[in-house]
Structure formats: C-alpha cells, structure tokens
Write a protein that holds these residues in place. Structure first.
Motif, PDB file in Angstrom:
ATOM      1  N   TYR A 163       0.843  -1.194   0.000  1.00 32.18           N
ATOM      2  CA  TYR A 163       0.000   0.000   0.000  1.00 32.18           C
ATOM      3  C   TYR A 163       0.875   1.240   0.000  1.00 32.18           C
ATOM      4  O   TYR A 163       1.845   1.323   0.755  1.00 32.18           O
ATOM      5  N   GLU A 164       0.545   2.207  -0.839  1.00 33.46           N
ATOM      6  CA  GLU A 164       1.264   3.479  -0.896  1.00 33.46           C
ATOM      7  C   GLU A 164       0.392   4.536  -0.224  1.00 33.46           C
ATOM      8  O   GLU A 164      -0.621   4.963  -0.775  1.00 33.46           O
ATOM      9  N   PRO A 165       0.754   4.963   0.987  1.00 34.58           N
ATOM     10  CA  PRO A 165      -0.070   5.925   1.724  1.00 34.58           C
ATOM     11  C   PRO A 165       0.012   7.336   1.135  1.00 34.58           C
ATOM     12  O   PRO A 165       0.990   7.689   0.472  1.00 34.58           O
ATOM     13  N   THR A 166      -1.020   8.112   1.434  1.00 36.14           N
ATOM     14  CA  THR A 166      -0.993   9.527   1.073  1.00 36.14           C
ATOM     15  C   THR A 166      -0.007  10.242   1.996  1.00 36.14           C
ATOM     16  O   THR A 166       0.432   9.681   3.009  1.00 36.14           O
ATOM     17  N   ASP A 167       0.311  11.488   1.672  1.00 37.47           N
ATOM     18  CA  ASP A 167       1.221  12.254   2.528  1.00 37.47           C
ATOM     19  C   ASP A 167       0.655  12.406   3.937  1.00 37.47           C
ATOM     20  O   ASP A 167       1.389  12.292   4.920  1.00 37.47           O
ATOM     21  N   ALA A 168      -0.657  12.656   4.036  1.00 36.48           N
ATOM     22  CA  ALA A 168      -1.288  12.807   5.353  1.00 36.48           C
ATOM     23  C   ALA A 168      -1.237  11.495   6.138  1.00 36.48           C
ATOM     24  O   ALA A 168      -0.971  11.499   7.342  1.00 36.48           O
ATOM     25  N   GLU A 169      -1.463  10.383   5.471  1.00 33.14           N
ATOM     26  CA  GLU A 169      -1.389   9.081   6.137  1.00 33.14           C
ATOM     27  C   GLU A 169       0.043   8.771   6.570  1.00 33.14           C
ATOM     28  O   GLU A 169       0.263   8.197   7.634  1.00 33.14           O
ATOM     29  N   LEU A 170       0.995   9.166   5.751  1.00 33.63           N
ATOM     30  CA  LEU A 170       2.400   8.913   6.063  1.00 33.63           C
ATOM     31  C   LEU A 170       2.815   9.612   7.354  1.00 33.63           C
ATOM     32  O   LEU A 170       3.611   9.059   8.123  1.00 33.63           O
ATOM     33  N   VAL A 171       2.253  10.773   7.634  1.00 38.86           N
ATOM     34  CA  VAL A 171       2.546  11.473   8.892  1.00 38.86           C
ATOM     35  C   VAL A 171       2.152  10.591  10.075  1.00 38.86           C
ATOM     36  O   VAL A 171       2.926  10.404  11.023  1.00 38.86           O
ATOM     37  N   HIS A 172       0.957  10.004  10.026  1.00 40.70           N
ATOM     38  CA  HIS A 172       0.500   9.131  11.117  1.00 40.70           C
ATOM     39  C   HIS A 172       1.338   7.860  11.199  1.00 40.70           C
ATOM     40  O   HIS A 172       1.674   7.396  12.295  1.00 40.70           O
ATOM     41  N   LEU A 173       1.682   7.294  10.048  1.00 44.51           N
ATOM     42  CA  LEU A 173       2.473   6.064  10.048  1.00 44.51           C
ATOM     43  C   LEU A 173       3.880   6.300  10.585  1.00 44.51           C
ATOM     44  O   LEU A 173       4.414   5.466  11.317  1.00 44.51           O
ATOM     45  N   LYS A 174       4.472   7.436  10.251  1.00 47.09           N
ATOM     46  CA  LYS A 174       5.799   7.761  10.802  1.00 47.09           C
ATOM     47  C   LYS A 174       5.709   7.954  12.310  1.00 47.09           C
ATOM     48  O   LYS A 174       6.637   7.592  13.049  1.00 47.09           O
ATOM     49  N   ARG A 175       4.594   8.498  12.784  1.00 45.40           N
ATOM     50  CA  ARG A 175       4.407   8.628  14.233  1.00 45.40           C
ATOM     51  C   ARG A 175       4.313   7.247  14.870  1.00 45.40           C
ATOM     52  O   ARG A 175       4.820   7.042  15.987  1.00 45.40           O
ATOM     53  N   CYS A 176       3.701   6.293  14.182  1.00 46.03           N
ATOM     54  CA  CYS A 176       3.642   4.922  14.696  1.00 46.03           C
ATOM     55  C   CYS A 176       5.050   4.352  14.881  1.00 46.03           C
ATOM     56  O   CYS A 176       5.320   3.673  15.874  1.00 46.03           O
ATOM     57  N   VAL A 177       5.945   4.637  13.939  1.00 42.73           N
ATOM     58  CA  VAL A 177       7.327   4.180  14.054  1.00 42.73           C
ATOM     59  C   VAL A 177       7.982   4.848  15.262  1.00 42.73           C
ATOM     60  O   VAL A 177       8.691   4.188  16.042  1.00 42.73           O
ATOM     61  N   GLU A 178       7.746   6.149  15.453  1.00 44.97           N
ATOM     62  CA  GLU A 178       8.301   6.855  16.612  1.00 44.97           C
ATOM     63  C   GLU A 178       7.798   6.248  17.919  1.00 44.97           C
ATOM     64  O   GLU A 178       8.566   6.060  18.859  1.00 44.97           O
ATOM     65  N   LEU A 179       6.506   5.947  17.963  1.00 46.44           N
ATOM     66  CA  LEU A 179       5.935   5.336  19.168  1.00 46.44           C
ATOM     67  C   LEU A 179       6.518   3.947  19.406  1.00 46.44           C
ATOM     68  O   LEU A 179       6.783   3.560  20.550  1.00 46.44           O
ATOM     69  N   ALA A 180       6.731   3.192  18.337  1.00 41.12           N
ATOM     70  CA  ALA A 180       7.353   1.867  18.468  1.00 41.12           C
ATOM     71  C   ALA A 180       8.767   2.000  19.019  1.00 41.12           C
ATOM     72  O   ALA A 180       9.190   1.208  19.866  1.00 41.12           O
ATOM     73  N   ALA A 181       9.493   3.014  18.558  1.00 38.79           N
ATOM     74  CA  ALA A 181      10.844   3.248  19.074  1.00 38.79           C
ATOM     75  C   ALA A 181      10.794   3.634  20.554  1.00 38.79           C
ATOM     76  O   ALA A 181      11.632   3.183  21.340  1.00 38.79           O
ATOM     77  N   GLU A 182       9.810   4.431  20.941  1.00 35.87           N
ATOM     78  CA  GLU A 182       9.639   4.786  22.358  1.00 35.87           C
ATOM     79  C   GLU A 182       9.370   3.532  23.189  1.00 35.87           C
ATOM     80  O   GLU A 182       9.894   3.387  24.296  1.00 35.87           O
ATOM     81  N   ALA A 183       8.550   2.636  22.646  1.00 36.13           N
ATOM     82  CA  ALA A 183       8.268   1.385  23.358  1.00 36.13           C
ATOM     83  C   ALA A 183       9.554   0.589  23.557  1.00 36.13           C
ATOM     84  O   ALA A 183       9.820   0.090  24.655  1.00 36.13           O
ATOM     85  N   LEU A 184      10.352   0.482  22.511  1.00 35.05           N
ATOM     86  CA  LEU A 184      11.605  -0.264  22.607  1.00 35.05           C
ATOM     87  C   LEU A 184      12.530   0.369  23.647  1.00 35.05           C
ATOM     88  O   LEU A 184      13.139  -0.336  24.455  1.00 35.05           O
TER      89      LEU A 184
END
Length: 162
Positions: free
Chosen positions: A3-24
């Motif tokens: 799936y190729e996300p829109t720019d707006a969706e990519l902002v949320h998905l990148k935040r998910c990566v940041e949150l995953a890093a915080e969890a780690l």
C-alpha cells in the motif's frame, strides 16, 4: 498487496514508528498506534506497554478502548487506525467489537513472524491471523514498504536484547 499511503497518512504512520521506538526504549516490544478521526486528525496514540506483565496492553487494543469511551458510533466507523504492525487476533476483535473503521499497517503479521523466526525469537502464544479473518468487513491497507526497514530495525534490536 503493498500500500502506498498519502502524505497525510504517512505522517501518522511515521508517528507509529516513533511510538514503536519509544516502546523499545522503555524495554517493551516495538509497536505504536495512532487513531485518527473522520477528518484525519490524530485523536489518540499509544505504544506497547506489555513489559510490566500485562500482555493485553497493546496500543491497538488501547485505541479501541479509548474510542469506545470517547467517540460516537458513527465517528468510530469513519475513523482510521494507523499502526506499526498488523493487529493480533485480540486487537482485531476489539477493533471489530467497538466498530472502528479502516486499518492501515506498516508490516503484516506474516512479515513479522518470518522476521522473528529468522532472528531466533520463538512464536507468541496466540496464532496470528490476518485481520479480515477476525473482522471480515473491515477495510485494511498494508503493508507499507517505505517504512518496513525502520520497523525491521526496531524488531531486530528487540530480538538482540533477549
């Protein structure tokens, strides 16, 4: 299918990566989730919090719980859950019971299982099923190839500390 996300969706998905890093960084498994309302605005976010021993503290489950308590039924159905990894069966069921809408995930449960096996991590106690097997009517988009390497790095780091 990728799936190729829109720019707006990519902002949320990148935040998910940041949150995953915080969890780690907090000695937890690297997962993160953002719940966006019908207008695309982030309403709730969380990271994995299972390190304390409660293995139900997945961010997708917490998002479903928050939505049930804070959103109308119509707004839940029009919402989107962005997440670093495809929901486990528990989180998929919570998503369905609460009546949340679309899910966009970075990596699939199958990808994660294969990575973890390659890293020597034993499988979890619950069989991973695709979300649609648990909640047949929900729209699901993923995986997102542009963010997979970031998530693979986090899961590799998590496996190395075991």
């Amino acid at each position: 299918m990728a799936y190729e996300p829109t720019d707006a969706e990519l902002v949320h998905l990148k935040r998910c990566v940041e949150l995953a890093a915080e969890a780690l960084e907090a000695s937890d498994e690297p997962f993160g989730t953002v719940l966006a309302g019908p207008d695309g605005k982030a309403l709730f976010e969380d990271r994995n919090r299972t390190a304390g021993g409660d293995h139900t503290r997945h961010p997708e489950f917490e998002a479903a719980r928050w939505a049930a308590n804070n959103m109308s039924e119509a707004d839940r159905a029009a919402a989107t859950v962005f997440t670093s990894g495809e929901h486990c069966p528990m989180c998929s069921a919570a998503h369905g019971w609460v009546g949340l809408g679309r899910i966009v995930y970075i990596l699939s449960a199958a990808q994660l299982a294969a990575w973890r096996a390659d890293l020597g991590v034993p499988p979890g106690p619950v069989t991973a099923f695709p979300i649609q097997e648990v909640v047949p009517g929900v729209r699901v988009d993923g995986p997102v190839p542009s963010l997979e390497s970031a998530m693979r790095d986090l899961h590799t780091r998590a496996a190395a500390r075991r």
